[in-house]
Scaffold this active site. Structure first.
Site: not given
Ligand SMILES: *Cc1c(COP(=O)(O)O)cnc(C)c1O
Length: 834
Positions: A367, A558-559, A564, A666, A670
């Site tokens: 990952h 995101k984190r 990032k 991911t 979304k």
């Molecule tokens: C989808 C999701 C992530 C992953 O987000 P990335 O933009 O791919 O880092 C992290 N936290 C939550 C709560 C999510 O739903």
């Protein structure tokens, strides 16, 4: 005693609003012991959840019977994290009884949405990796496949984030405080896990070396099953999470010695094993409790898996035909050593056969591309906790290195590079090498990621076993991330193309012609505006910022991590702010910048970013000159339920990681699924999103992974070049040397200037800032023409089908696990079969 379970099951199987109501009252009274008068919203939630769970349990048993009858091969997905979020809405939708539940609530004068909102998120994960596992469970059940999640039932999930004076504060997330109504505790299936102790070097009767693992302590694992219902409700699998308990047998010894308090203390330490999720996206070295957690749950899972095979009276040679085990990153890779120990030590299987069984059973998903995230354990720690497993690793390594030496004779450097052990003053166990050596499949999670694994990160292993490597681009479940989270858009889509997209996302392609349909575009933008209006209210409540729903909603959720690049986004906002206040240049469209995300508690720079964003918001939101033009909001406590509110309201999706550093992402999927345009780098799955939606419908900028790699290899990147060349960049970066955004704390952000210029700007912010500014200007120009924007947004939805986790799971099932879906009959038909 044998009781008529089927008769009991029939009692409350009905799913009409009336039957649901009867069951709801039944649970209020008999499960919760409540009188109607004292019922809180949370009580309503608990009773409704239990009523729903009854219906899932029936179907779970029917599903099990179906798999059993078919002699189905099963998939076990081992993961330290499952980021499930809330379950009620999802379960109602997948069972097909959402409307009945709403009708039931209405007849009682209750509000289903309010009831749903009182569910606490199951935040048993940090971010993408854990959420992927959750999406996979939904897809497996929807596809009717026998696939089960195995993990830890953490008492405390990921910390809750609060903001005080702009800084992140972490608060414990005792999510199970009021109980989790979805979970079934199964004390009868508890298992005993030995650890610690020492090895007694003995020989058996025939004089063979026969080491004995002695003096161990025992942990008890108690499974808790959360039923996972697939769309349509015919398949219900489960997620099995283990809680750690102390062993009474072990404590008895101390009890008998009369030291009662010591015995209770020991009991308490045992139970800390499943106490808390480690709050880090990537690996943190040397934490004994984390190693114990990893061993604890993988050993529990293997006991469960092997018990099933033994119960059938089959030889373990059949194991790879009966089960597949997927390792979600290296965290569960001790399972490889544990299966070897079980087969060789407990079942007397010869080493070669045991190894063949093991490698044919396991598959491994990598990952990460961050070298610091590669999991390693100090050998002395490993040996203390798992003395027998260390011996087994030694033997695996000895045989493995023999093969390496055959492939590359006289190449000691290669042996060193590939060994399961890192030599040196502090010898370490390399978990990724164990995972790769012990698996028949090694996959990355996006095309670019897999390519980089093969050619860079673990090139030696690729050269050794090219056919083991494969790609499985991540996906997300459209049931949660479109159908549930964006009902307005879901209804609009279904009104035009029907609902086949819910279980086959490729059907969204039928929307393509509607991009040219003015009425549809208008309806599409109307749903977006409704979602934005709802989010605006939430921003007002949670961040105390008033925003205009007609402005461009630019969302970065995101984190928080340097790679990032939330900082890059911040620098563009500063640029835009300075253009207004210094140059008197109004932006082309009004913007609302929304940030959300948690920083690991020990990650200083990421926590500073949160402070920076909050200070930036305070300065900009209070400046008359940018009123009605720019707003910035940081919404605290990012988690699945918050993501579900942000994503449907986004116009622009920020996916701006340094190229070559995000394995897949991911979040990017979304957002696009909900009709946001992506502004992003050619990183992770962004590349594949561009291929699908078309280059005119995504805004790409910045250096590519290859260019970054070249800069790194040749040390040819000098951030000062950009700083000197580009006045925009200089003006933005110079603000970090002033107190413009930290009037109360002078000098607070000077460190940013230094990391960007004096310390080499490891994440290439300055290199990418000019092209990012231009990409943002392009986004504004496009948004100014709402009709053009709508066309592109619709095409993003229409062409996002590839990124359903159903597609991902089908690929894993066909190409790695060799499992399939099972004919799903309606519950009525099953009853008939009896
Ligand atoms: C989808 C999701 C992530 C992953 O987000 P990335 O933009 O791919 O880092 C992290 N936290 C939550 C709560 C999510 O739903």
């Amino acid at each position: 005693m044998s009781i008529q379970l089927d008769a009991l099951a029939d009692l409350m199987k009905g799913v009409s609003a009336e039957e649901l109501k009867a069951s709801f009252f039944h649970h209020l009274k008999y499960s919760l012991g409540l009188f109607k008068a004292e019922v809180s919203t949370h009580d309503q939630y608990m009773a409704l959840a239990l009523a729903i769970r009854d219906r899932m349990v029936d179907r779970m048993m029917a599903t099990e019977a179906r798999y059993e009858a078919a002699g189905a091969k099963r998939l076990y997905y081992l993961s330290m994290e499952f980021l499930m979020g809330r379950s009620m809405g999802n379960n109602l939708i997948n069972l097909g009884i959402y409307d009945q539940a709403r009708a039931m609530a209405e007849t009682l004068g209750l509000d289903l949405e309010e009831i749903r909102n009182s569910e606490v998120d199951a935040a048993l994960g940090n971010g993408g990796l854990g959420r992927l596992a959750a999406c996979f469970l939904d897809s497996l059940a929807t596809l009717g496949m026998p696939g089960y999640g195995y993990g830890i039932n953490y008492e405390y999930g990921l910390f809750k984030q609060e903001i005080a004076n702009g800084y992140q504060e972490e608060k414990p997330d005792h999510w199970t405080e009021k109980g989790c109504p979805w979970m079934l505790e199964r004390t009868n299936e508890a298992c005993m896990i030995p650890l610690y102790g020492y090895i007694e070097h003995a020989t058996d009767r025939s004089g063979e070396y026969n080491p004995m693992w002695m003096g161990w302590k025992i942990l008890v694992g108690i499974p808790h099953d959360m039923p996972i219902v697939g769309y349509g409700g015919n398949t219900v699998n489960y997620l099995r999470l283990y809680s750690a308990r102390s062993s009474e047998n072990f404590d008895m010894r101390i009890f008998n010695e009369g030291d009662y308090l010591k015995a209770v203390e020991e009991k308490m330490t045992s139970e800390t094993v499943s106490k808390v999720l480690y709050p880090k996206d990537s690996f943190e070295a040397g934490r004994e409790l984390r190693l114990v957690q990893e061993y604890f749950f993988t050993a529990c899972a293997l006991r469960d898996i092997t018990r099933r095979v033994e119960a059938k009276g089959l030889s373990f040679n059949a194991l790879p035909d009966m089960v597949a085990i997927q390792l979600n990153d290296t965290h569960p890779s001790l399972a490889i050593a544990e299966l070897m120990r079980f087969l060789v030590d407990e079942k007397g299987v010869p080493w070669e056969s045991a190894w063949d069984i093991t490698t044919r059973t396991f598959a491994f998903t990598n990952h990460t591309l961050l070298p610091e995230a590669m999991e390693k354990w100090p050998q002395p720690l490993f040996e203390r906790v798992l003395p027998r497993h260390l011996q087994i690793l030694d033997e695996i390594n000895r045989r493995f290195l023999k093969k390496v030496a055959l492939r590359w004779p006289n190449d000691p450097v290669r042996l060193q590079q590939m060994s399961l052990f890192e030599e040196g003053p502090h010898k370490q166990v390399r978990m990724a090498h164990l995972a790769m050596a012990g698996s028949h499949s090694i996959n990355g999670v996006a095309e670019l990621h897999t390519h980089l694994l093969k050619t860079k990160v673990v090139n030696d292993f690729y050269n050794m076993w090219p056919s083991r490597f494969n790609n499985k681009t991540n996906g997300v479940t459209q049931r949660r991330w479109l159908l549930k989270t964006n009902p307005r858009l879901a209804d609009l889509i279904t009104s035009r193309i029907g609902d086949a997209w819910i279980t086959n996302l490729d059907h969204l392609r039928e929307l393509e012609p509607y991009a040219e349909d003015a009425e549809f575009r208008q309806a599409f933008m109307a749903t977006k505006l409704e979602n934005k209006t709802k989010l605006a209210a939430l921003i007002n409540r949670r961040a105390r910022v008033t925003v205009d729903p007609s402005s461009l909603f630019d969302i970065h959720a995101k984190r928080i991590h340097e790679y990032k690049r939330q900082l890059l986004n911040v620098m563009h906002i500063i640029h835009q702010y300075l253009c207004v206040v210094e140059d008197g240049e109004e932006p082309e469209v009004a913007r609302t910048y929304v940030f959300a995300g948690k920083a690991a508690p020990g990650y200083w720079a990421a926590k500073q970013y949160i402070k920076l964003i909050n200070n930036l918001a305070r300065v900009i939101n209070n400046d008359r000159r940018t009123r009605g033009l720019v707003k910035v909001a940081f919404i605290p406590n990012y988690r699945v339920s918050l993501a579900e509110k942000l994503i449907p309201a986004a116009d622009l999706s920020e996916q701006i990681s340094t190229a070559g550093m995000e394995a897949s992402g991911t979040g990017n999927m979304k957002f696009a699924m909900n009709g946001a345009l992506t502004i992003g780098t050619l990183d992770g799955a962004n590349i594949e999103i561009r291929e699908e939606v078309g280059k005119d419908n995504i805004i790409i900028f910045g250096l590519r992974a290859e260019q970054i790699e070249n800069h790194r290899a040749n040390q040819s990147y000098d951030p000062w070049d950009t700083y000197r060349r580009d006045v925009r960049v200089r003006r933005v970066v110079d603000t970090f040397n002033t107190d413009l955004f930290c009037p109360q704390e002078p000098g607070l952000f000077r460190w940013i200037f230094q990391t960007l210029l004096d310390q080499g700007d490891e994440y290439f912010h300055l290199a990418d800032l000019p092209s990012y500014i231009e990409a943002q200007e392009k986004a504004s120009r496009l948004f100014a023409d709402q009709d053009t924007w709508a066309r592109k947004a619709v095409l993003n939805v229409a062409r996002i089908g590839k990124f359903s986790s159903d597609r991902t799971i089908r690929q894993y099932a066909d190409e790695i696990w060799n499992i399939r879906g099972y004919e799903t009959l309606s519950p009525g038909e099953e009853q008939g079969k009896g």
